[in-house]
Design a protein around this motif. Structure first.
Motif, PDB file in Angstrom:
ATOM      1  N   ALA A 186      33.588  39.253  50.720  1.00  0.00           N
ATOM      2  CA  ALA A 186      33.889  40.137  51.849  1.00  0.00           C
ATOM      3  C   ALA A 186      35.128  40.954  51.519  1.00  0.00           C
ATOM      4  N   PRO A 187      35.179  42.203  52.002  1.00  0.00           N
ATOM      5  CA  PRO A 187      36.354  43.042  51.748  1.00  0.00           C
ATOM      6  C   PRO A 187      37.610  42.360  52.281  1.00  0.00           C
ATOM      7  N   GLY A 188      38.658  42.357  51.508  1.00  0.00           N
ATOM      8  CA  GLY A 188      39.918  41.768  51.939  1.00  0.00           C
ATOM      9  C   GLY A 188      39.931  40.255  51.870  1.00  0.00           C
ATOM     10  N   GLU A 189      38.780  39.656  51.568  1.00  0.00           N
ATOM     11  CA  GLU A 189      38.737  38.194  51.477  1.00  0.00           C
ATOM     12  C   GLU A 189      38.473  37.753  50.036  1.00  0.00           C
ATOM     13  N   ARG A 190      37.300  38.074  49.562  1.00  0.00           N
ATOM     14  CA  ARG A 190      36.978  37.646  48.216  1.00  0.00           C
ATOM     15  C   ARG A 190      36.071  38.675  47.554  1.00  0.00           C
ATOM     16  N   SER A 191      36.423  39.089  46.354  1.00  0.00           N
ATOM     17  CA  SER A 191      35.579  40.018  45.616  1.00  0.00           C
ATOM     18  C   SER A 191      35.217  39.413  44.274  1.00  0.00           C
ATOM     19  N   GLY A 192      34.302  40.052  43.583  1.00  0.00           N
ATOM     20  CA  GLY A 192      33.803  39.499  42.325  1.00  0.00           C
ATOM     21  C   GLY A 192      34.085  40.437  41.161  1.00  0.00           C
ATOM     22  N   THR A 193      35.297  41.031  41.188  1.00  0.00           N
ATOM     23  CA  THR A 193      35.636  41.930  40.083  1.00  0.00           C
ATOM     24  C   THR A 193      35.903  41.125  38.827  1.00  0.00           C
ATOM     25  N   SER A 194      35.757  41.817  37.699  1.00  0.00           N
ATOM     26  CA  SER A 194      36.018  41.228  36.388  1.00  0.00           C
ATOM     27  C   SER A 194      35.138  40.024  36.087  1.00  0.00           C
ATOM     28  N   ASN A 195      33.914  40.030  36.615  1.00  0.00           N
ATOM     29  CA  ASN A 195      32.910  39.113  36.125  1.00  0.00           C
ATOM     30  C   ASN A 195      32.435  39.655  34.767  1.00  0.00           C
TER      31      ASN A 195
ATOM     32  N   GLN B  89      40.474  32.225  40.851  1.00  0.00           N
ATOM     33  CA  GLN B  89      40.098  32.674  42.193  1.00  0.00           C
ATOM     34  C   GLN B  89      40.794  33.970  42.574  1.00  0.00           C
ATOM     35  N   THR B  90      41.896  34.262  41.894  1.00  0.00           N
ATOM     36  CA  THR B  90      42.680  35.440  42.258  1.00  0.00           C
ATOM     37  C   THR B  90      42.951  36.295  41.022  1.00  0.00           C
ATOM     38  N   THR B  91      43.299  37.554  41.283  1.00  0.00           N
ATOM     39  CA  THR B  91      43.675  38.457  40.191  1.00  0.00           C
ATOM     40  C   THR B  91      45.127  38.193  39.773  1.00  0.00           C
ATOM     41  N   ASP B  92      45.503  38.784  38.653  1.00  0.00           N
ATOM     42  CA  ASP B  92      46.895  38.634  38.198  1.00  0.00           C
ATOM     43  C   ASP B  92      47.873  39.228  39.215  1.00  0.00           C
ATOM     44  N   PHE B  93      47.478  40.306  39.873  1.00  0.00           N
ATOM     45  CA  PHE B  93      48.326  40.919  40.896  1.00  0.00           C
ATOM     46  C   PHE B  93      48.596  39.919  42.018  1.00  0.00           C
ATOM     47  N   GLU B  94      47.552  39.249  42.465  1.00  0.00           N
ATOM     48  CA  GLU B  94      47.733  38.282  43.551  1.00  0.00           C
ATOM     49  C   GLU B  94      48.592  37.101  43.087  1.00  0.00           C
ATOM     50  N   LYS B  95      48.407  36.673  41.851  1.00  0.00           N
ATOM     51  CA  LYS B  95      49.249  35.595  41.306  1.00  0.00           C
ATOM     52  C   LYS B  95      50.723  36.008  41.353  1.00  0.00           C
ATOM     53  N   CYS B  96      50.985  37.269  41.003  1.00  0.00           N
ATOM     54  CA  CYS B  96      52.380  37.763  41.067  1.00  0.00           C
ATOM     55  C   CYS B  96      52.897  37.747  42.499  1.00  0.00           C
ATOM     56  N   MET B 125      46.123  43.900  48.812  1.00  0.00           N
ATOM     57  CA  MET B 125      47.020  44.568  49.770  1.00  0.00           C
ATOM     58  C   MET B 125      46.710  44.132  51.196  1.00  0.00           C
ATOM     59  N   LEU B 126      45.417  44.055  51.495  1.00  0.00           N
ATOM     60  CA  LEU B 126      45.018  43.706  52.856  1.00  0.00           C
ATOM     61  C   LEU B 126      45.426  42.267  53.187  1.00  0.00           C
ATOM     62  N   ARG B 127      45.413  41.408  52.178  1.00  0.00           N
ATOM     63  CA  ARG B 127      45.790  40.004  52.419  1.00  0.00           C
ATOM     64  C   ARG B 127      47.297  39.815  52.511  1.00  0.00           C
ATOM     65  N   TYR B 128      48.060  40.572  51.736  1.00  0.00           N
ATOM     66  CA  TYR B 128      49.507  40.338  51.656  1.00  0.00           C
ATOM     67  C   TYR B 128      50.345  41.424  52.318  1.00  0.00           C
ATOM     68  N   GLY B 129      49.762  42.612  52.512  1.00  0.00           N
ATOM     69  CA  GLY B 129      50.545  43.763  52.945  1.00  0.00           C
ATOM     70  C   GLY B 129      50.972  43.730  54.395  1.00  0.00           C
ATOM     71  N   LYS B 130      50.416  42.803  55.168  1.00  0.00           N
ATOM     72  CA  LYS B 130      50.859  42.692  56.557  1.00  0.00           C
ATOM     73  C   LYS B 130      52.130  41.853  56.664  1.00  0.00           C
ATOM     74  N   GLY B 212      44.779  45.974  63.392  1.00  0.00           N
ATOM     75  CA  GLY B 212      44.109  46.521  62.210  1.00  0.00           C
ATOM     76  C   GLY B 212      45.085  47.242  61.283  1.00  0.00           C
ATOM     77  N   ALA B 213      44.791  47.183  59.995  1.00  0.00           N
ATOM     78  CA  ALA B 213      45.671  47.790  59.000  1.00  0.00           C
ATOM     79  C   ALA B 213      45.017  49.016  58.375  1.00  0.00           C
ATOM     80  N   TRP B 214      45.851  49.964  57.977  1.00  0.00           N
ATOM     81  CA  TRP B 214      45.358  51.142  57.272  1.00  0.00           C
ATOM     82  C   TRP B 214      46.260  51.422  56.081  1.00  0.00           C
ATOM     83  N   LEU B 215      45.745  52.197  55.154  1.00  0.00           N
ATOM     84  CA  LEU B 215      46.570  52.675  54.053  1.00  0.00           C
ATOM     85  C   LEU B 215      47.086  54.055  54.385  1.00  0.00           C
ATOM     86  N   LEU B 216      48.355  54.260  54.158  1.00  0.00           N
ATOM     87  CA  LEU B 216      48.939  55.589  54.196  1.00  0.00           C
ATOM     88  C   LEU B 216      49.011  56.072  52.751  1.00  0.00           C
TER      89      LEU B 216
END
Lengths: 232, 232
Positions: A186-195, B89-96, B125-130, B212-216
Motif C-alpha cells: 500500500a502507498p505509504g505503508e509497504r512497497s516492493g521496489t528493488s525486487n 523490509q526497509t530501504t537504506d533511506f528509511e534505515k537512516c 516521507m509519508l511515514r516519517y515526514g509528519k 492528511g499530508a501533501w508534498l510542497l
C-alpha cells in the motif's frame, strides 16, 4: 495500422489501432523519439512536448494542450493539427489521453526531471491506466500500470520494482528474489521496489477479485520487448 | 550545534541539534553537497550514497544501510562509522531515518534519476515526514512534506506545486494563482501541481482537524531560504 481523427468537436478524438506516443515537456530521448516515429508510431505532442519534436525534426500528428508552453505556434499551424483545450482542471498529459484512443500508449518526457510533473503523471496513470495500456518512459526507467496477473521476461538479476498506487494484495509471484506470496502492499505503508528477477521470466499475480493497481518499474532498456508483448 | 552517537546498539541512534543531510545513491549535486557539509551539516550516507561523498572528497559522519552498494568498505572503516543494518523490509533511506534524530533533515540523491527509488522515498516521507521535518532535493525540485498551515515566500510567478500524498481538504490559500479554498485533493483524483505564487508570499491552510499530508514542491533554488525558515 490505421489512424483517424474523430468528428466530435468537443473531444477531438484521435484514434489509432497501433501504438500512440505522447511526448511531454520533460527530458525526451531524441533517438528513441525518432525511432518510434520511424517505426510508424502515431505521435501526439502534449503542449511544450512539441518543442522536443521540433528538435528531433519530427512533425507530430497533433499537438494537444492549453498551449502555454508551445514555441512557434504559427509554424506548427501550417504543419499539423493543434487542439487547444483551455480547461485548467487537468494536465496536458490528461488532455492528450481523454482526446485519444489506442491499444498501447507510450509516454516520453512525462516522468523524470520535474518531480511535480512526475507525480501528476502518475496520478493520471491511476485514472486512465486501468482502462487502457500506458507505459511511461523517462531517462532511466519505464513504468507500466498493472492491475491483473502479469508475466514478462527480463534477464536474471535485473531489477523488478513493484510500487503500489493503491492497496493491493498479491496471491503469489514466480521468479522474484523476494516473493509476493500473500503480501499486501500500500502507498505509504509497504512497497516492493528493488525486487529482482532470479531467472529472467517472472510472474506477478494479484489476489482474485483484487482491483488495486500497481506500477511495474523496469530499466527502460526493456521497452522494445515490452512493446512487443503488449501489441501481440 | 551538537552531534552525538547514541549508545543503543540496536538503533545506533545518531542525533544532531542542527541540520542532518542524508545522501542517497542517485544523482547528487557535488557543489551543494560540499557547501552543506562546509556549513556544518551532519552527513549520513545511505549505503551507496557514500560513493558520492567520496567523489566530493567528503567523509560522512556515518554510513548506514545494508551495504550492498558501498564501494571500498575497508577504506571507509578506517575513516568513519559504518552501521550495517541487514533487514530487507526497509530501504537504506528509511534505515537512516529510524537511526537518526534531527530537527531538519535534507535528502540528496534520493529522488530523481530512478523512478522506483523516487516513489519508495516518497513512501518513506509519508511515514516519517509528519513527525520530523524532511526536505528532499533532486536535480530540479525540492519536496517537503506538510500537514499543517504553511507560509513561505518565493518570487512572483514562481511555481508552487501541491501534491496530495493522502486525501486532504484545504480551508484556504493566499497568494496562489489557483486558490485552494475549500478544495479537496487526493492521490489519483485531484492534485494541485503547477500552481503559481502571484505576489511571492503564499500561505496554504488545511481544514481544521485535517490530518492528511501533501508534498510542497518548489524549484530547488529555494532551498537556502527554506532551510533558514525551517531552522529559525
Amino acid at each position: 495500422m490505421q489512424a483517424s481523427f474523430g468528428d466530435d468537436n468537443k473531444t477531438a478524438l484521435i484514434k489509432t489501432s497501433g501504438v500512440l506516443l505522447i511526448v511531454g515537456g520533460g527530458n525526451v530521448e531524441m533517438g528513441l523519439l525518432k525511432e518510434l516515429k520511424n517505426a510508424g508510431t502515431m505521435v501526439i505532442a502534449a503542449d511544450g512536448g512539441a518543442n522536443a519534436c521540433a528538435r528531433a525534426k519530427i512533425v507530430p500528428d497533433a499537438i494537444i494542450g492549453d498551449m502555454d508552453s508551445l514555441d512557434g505556434r504559427g509554424d506548427w499551424e501550417q504543419k499539423t493539427r493543434i487542439i487547444e483545450i483551455t480547461e485548467q482542471q487537468t494536465t496536458d498529459f490528461e488532455k492528450c489521453l481523454y482526446s485519444s484512443q489506442a491499444p498501447l500508449t507510450i509516454g516520453l518526457g512525462l516522468t523524470g526531471k520535474r518531480l511535480d510533473h512526475t507525480l501528476a503523471a502518475l496520478d493520471v496513470m491511476l485514472r486512465y491506466g486501468k482502462e487502457r495500456r500506458i507505459v511511461l518512459v523517462d531517462e532511466t526507467d519505464l513504468a507500466m500500470l498493472a492491475n491483473s496477473a502479469f508475466s514478462f521476461a527480463v534477464s536474471p538479476g535485473d531489477r523488478v520494482s513493484i510500487h503500489p498506487l493503491e492497496r493491493v494484495v498479491f496471491t503469489c509471484s514466480k521468479g522474484l528474489k523476494y516473493p509476493l506470496d500473500g503480501l499486501e502492499l500500500a502507498p505509504g505503508e509497504r512497497s516492493g521496489t528493488s525486487n529482482m528477477a532470479t531467472n529472467g521470466r517472472f510472474t506477478i499475480e494479484p489476489a482474485p477479485e483484487e482491483k488495486g493497481a500497481w506500477l511495474l518499474l523496469l530499466d527502460k532498456r526493456h521497452l522494445a520487448p515490452l512493446i512487443l508483448k503488449l501489441t501481440r
